[in-house]
Design a protein around this motif. Sequence first.
Motif, PDB file in Angstrom:
ATOM      1  N   UNK A  30       3.850  12.956  -3.087  1.00 49.92           N
ATOM      2  CA  UNK A  30       2.489  13.739  -3.526  1.00 49.92           C
ATOM      3  C   UNK A  30       1.850  13.143  -4.490  1.00 49.92           C
ATOM      4  N   UNK A  31       2.398  12.318  -5.141  1.00 53.29           N
ATOM      5  CA  UNK A  31       1.651  11.675  -6.462  1.00 53.29           C
ATOM      6  C   UNK A  31       1.150  10.161  -6.114  1.00 53.29           C
ATOM      7  N   UNK A  32       1.342   9.793  -4.720  1.00 53.74           N
ATOM      8  CA  UNK A  32       0.874   8.629  -4.357  1.00 53.74           C
ATOM      9  C   UNK A  32      -0.511   8.637  -3.730  1.00 53.74           C
ATOM     10  N   UNK A  33      -1.328   7.819  -3.805  1.00 53.96           N
ATOM     11  CA  UNK A  33      -2.379   7.467  -3.071  1.00 53.96           C
ATOM     12  C   UNK A  33      -1.826   6.625  -1.810  1.00 53.96           C
ATOM     13  N   UNK A  34      -2.383   7.058  -0.471  1.00 49.20           N
ATOM     14  CA  UNK A  34      -1.903   6.252   0.415  1.00 49.20           C
ATOM     15  C   UNK A  34      -3.190   5.613   1.069  1.00 49.20           C
ATOM     16  N   UNK A  50      -8.339   5.261   3.098  1.00 53.29           N
ATOM     17  CA  UNK A  50      -7.323   5.496   1.921  1.00 53.29           C
ATOM     18  C   UNK A  50      -7.606   7.004   1.751  1.00 53.29           C
ATOM     19  N   UNK A  51      -6.454   7.685   1.102  1.00 54.64           N
ATOM     20  CA  UNK A  51      -6.454   9.073   0.949  1.00 54.64           C
ATOM     21  C   UNK A  51      -5.769   9.117  -0.564  1.00 54.64           C
ATOM     22  N   UNK A  96       0.033   1.169   2.691  1.00 46.18           N
ATOM     23  CA  UNK A  96       0.376   1.018   1.189  1.00 46.18           C
ATOM     24  C   UNK A  96       0.488   2.486   0.568  1.00 46.18           C
ATOM     25  N   UNK A  97       1.499   2.421  -0.217  1.00 47.83           N
ATOM     26  CA  UNK A  97       1.595   3.752  -1.045  1.00 47.83           C
ATOM     27  C   UNK A  97       1.498   3.180  -2.720  1.00 47.83           C
ATOM     28  N   UNK A  98       0.552   3.855  -3.338  1.00 48.96           N
ATOM     29  CA  UNK A  98       0.216   3.367  -4.559  1.00 48.96           C
ATOM     30  C   UNK A  98       0.296   4.514  -5.445  1.00 48.96           C
ATOM     31  N   UNK A 104       2.645   1.430  -9.598  1.00 54.57           N
ATOM     32  CA  UNK A 104       3.597   1.118  -8.609  1.00 54.57           C
ATOM     33  C   UNK A 104       2.901   0.922  -7.376  1.00 54.57           C
ATOM     34  N   UNK A 105       3.354  -0.027  -6.525  1.00 57.92           N
ATOM     35  CA  UNK A 105       2.649  -0.188  -5.078  1.00 57.92           C
ATOM     36  C   UNK A 105       3.516  -0.656  -3.853  1.00 57.92           C
TER      37      UNK A 105
END
Length: 117
Positions: A30-34, A50-51, A96-98, A104-105
């Motif tokens: 939940x803390x990552x941009x996707x 992206x979301x 990609x999870x960032x 971190x990516x």
Amino acid sequence: QVQVVESGGGSVQPGDSLTLSCVASGITFRTYDIAWYRQLPGTQRALVAEITRTGGTNYADSVMGRFTISRDNAKNTAFLQMNNLKPEDTAVYFCNAKDTIVAKSHWGQGTKVTVSS
């Protein structure tokens, strides 16, 4: 151990739809941009959609109105709904999870989408 796994690719005809899934484990999803990227051989990966962790979305002009990105934080999963697919959508799609706060990516291995008549 962090894992990002894409699925849902395949071969379809122009005008068809596909939904790609991206499941991430080993992170606080939940803390990552996707984001979804796509890549053709010999080219750089290009952003598709992206979301953010707060639900904001952004799309490449070429997919606006045809693709929809979404996420289900309870299932650690993001989706890319692709409608009215065109031959130029053919590519390998990467998730990609960032986390921009901790810099971190994480990338998945990709899933191939082929659109051809």
